[in-house]
Design an enzyme around this catalytic site. Structure first.
Site, short mmCIF file in Angstrom:
data_model
loop_
_atom_site.label_atom_id
_atom_site.label_comp_id
_atom_site.label_asym_id
_atom_site.label_seq_id
_atom_site.Cartn_x
_atom_site.Cartn_y
_atom_site.Cartn_z
N ASP A 7 0.82 -1.21 0.00
CA ASP A 7 0.00 0.00 0.00
C ASP A 7 0.85 1.26 0.00
O ASP A 7 0.48 2.27 -0.60
CB ASP A 7 -0.93 0.00 1.22
N ASN B 292 -4.82 8.77 1.74
CA ASN B 292 -5.33 8.14 2.96
C ASN B 292 -5.86 9.16 3.96
O ASN B 292 -7.06 9.24 4.19
CB ASN B 292 -4.24 7.29 3.62
N ASP C 8 -5.20 13.08 21.90
CA ASP C 8 -3.91 12.92 21.25
C ASP C 8 -3.87 13.53 19.86
O ASP C 8 -2.79 13.78 19.32
CB ASP C 8 -3.55 11.44 21.16
N THR D 20 -9.82 2.48 6.12
CA THR D 20 -9.33 1.17 6.52
C THR D 20 -7.86 1.21 6.94
O THR D 20 -7.22 0.16 7.06
CB THR D 20 -9.51 0.16 5.36
#
Length: 462
Positions: free
Chosen positions: A213, A293, A323, A334
């Site tokens: 990926d 992403n 955070d 995903t």
């Protein structure tokens, strides 16, 4: 009264003054005078009024068309209504329509039988309106297992398909490749590029990735506008975004080059980091990045909670104390987002996900917003520390007080080539890579060894 008819109903044509060279237009709105006008209540911006007046002046000239012209005989109101009809005063919540062309050669096959303006994802198929001549081959770095497939693929493109092959300049310095005799036969026939210097936008017709990926994410970062079709082979660790197996690459690549392939258009996010100093000096932002992403805002090395203000279309929605925050595409749902508790969304869904990282609140759940909105993220004025931003895990930099990060959906998606189709590829990846909904099957009642206890023991077998 509908908004698009409002201007047409109350613009009046006045007689031109003796010194005027063109007809004058005065916008008179009776409801505005009584403060009952819906546009007055919405505080219309001055630029909207200026646009309406410019349209009206232009339409007055068009009403004086000579006899026999297509515009003659039409009323002033009808012409003005046509002009204003496509103008929207408010931001659309829908995702921007992606470009239909991918690189110099590829685009979506048009279906003349379709009535809808937004295509069904299942109908998105690749077509070439001229044969692709150039191909970019990107391999996973520092992985000896990719060397042999890389050489086979490059040789095949050059000798069999007669294509011009581009590779990274760093590939030519890889000792594993240089010392390979097979690579020496094609080394001089390769074109090289450097990421920080060369623009590949109009040079590449087709992209092939060999790796995982991360290789696909890197390929996305090379194209900050239109992206050529990308075919990703699974030679990495996870391979959620790489559906093709390399064993029969010749047949699969030939199938794609002949125009037989489904496409998944993976939306990307346009991320613009505006530094306070740049805004004061009216300079262009130095960071303008597309991500496939996610963009992550976190507290960095500070021991304190991050305190981040989140705006949606200019309105303060909430302050994030925790955070950090993940703003992701459906493709990124995903990745980091799902590890932080977000839902998994199919890449064809037009949406943007907002996921807090370890929020200091039990009620702060991940949310999904329409793809057409603009998100603004800034450090709260009373925050004890700054924040840090990274784009698809790269180009990490500090977000200081007074800086802002603006995020919206880009019109340049990633045309990812499917191995089967948009649905099968995604669910296969969920099952194979994430083991989605994997559990032992419930036993059938006939398989229970002891039913003598009646319903109570049968209940235990559930």
């Amino acid at each position: 009264m509908p908004r698009k008819l409002h201007f047409a109903a109350f613009f009046e044509r006045k007689s031109p003054s003796p010194d005027s060279k063109e007809p004058s237009v005065i916008a008179t709105c009776l409801p505005c005078a009584t403060r009952k006008c819906p546009i007055t209540r919405l505080s219309m911006e001055e630029k909207t009024l200026a646009l309406a007046q410019a349209i009206a002046r232009q339409s007055l000239t068009e009403t004086d068309s000579p006899p026999g012209s297509p515009r003659s005989g039409r009323t002033h109101a009808s012409i003005l209504q046509e002009k204003v009809q496509g103008f929207r005063r408010t931001r659309s919540l829908n995702a921007p329509s992606p470009v239909q062309q991918f690189g110099p050669c590829g685009r979506i096959m048009k279906n003349s039988a379709m009535v809808m303006t937004i295509q069904d994802p299942a109908s998105q198929r690749l077509t070439w309106y001229k044969p692709p001549l150039t191909v970019l081959v990107i391999k996973k770095v520092r992985d000896a297992a990719v060397i042999s497939p890389f050489i086979q693929l490059v040789q095949w493109f050059i000798h069999e398909k007669r294509m011009v092959v581009f590779v990274e300049s760093a590939v030519m310095d890889d000792p594993l490749l240089i010392n390979n005799p097979s690579f020496g036969l094609v080394q001089d026939k390769l074109m090289t590029f450097t990421e920080s210097k060369d623009d590949l936008t109009d040079k590449i017709d087709f992209v092939v990735c060999l790796g995982g990926d991360g290789t696909l994410l890197y390929a996305s970062s090379l194209f900050q506008q239109s992206v050529p079709p990308i075919m990703a082979f699974h030679l990495g660790s996870l391979g959620f975004l790489t559906p093709f197996k390399f064993e029969d690459f010749r047949q699969q690549v030939t199938h794609v080059l002949e125009g037989h392939a489904a496409l998944t258009l993976r939306s990307r996010l346009r991320c613009i980091l505006i530094k306070q100093a740049e805004e004061i000096k009216n300079l262009d932002p130095s960071t303008n990045q597309l991500v496939l992403n996610e963009v992550v805002i976190d507290r960095g090395p500070s021991p304190y909670l991050s305190n981040i203000d989140l705006y949606l279309d200019g309105k303060l929605i909430t302050s994030v104390q925790g955070d950090g925050l993940i703003v992701s595409t459906p493709t990124g749902s995903t990745a980091y987002a799902v590890a932080a508790g977000a839902s998994m969304i199919h890449p064809s869904v037009p949406a943007v996900m907002v996921t807090p990282i370890c929020p200091h609140s039990l009620s702060f759940r991940p949310i999904v917003v329409p793809a057409g909105v603009e998100l603004k993220i800034s450090v709260s004025p009373d925050s004890r520390n700054t924040a840090w931003v990274s784009f698809d895990g790269r180009k990490r930099q500090e977000l200081c007080h007074g800086d802002s990060l603006r995020v919206n959906t880009s019109i340049y998606p990633i045309p990812s080539i499917c191995s089967q189709d948009q649905i099968s590829d995604w669910f296969d990846s969920l099952a194979e890579c994430l083991h989605w909904n994997v559990r032992k099957k419930q036993k059938h009642l006939d398989e229970l060894t002891d039913l003598s206890g009646g319903g109570g023991q049968a209940e235990e077998g559930r």
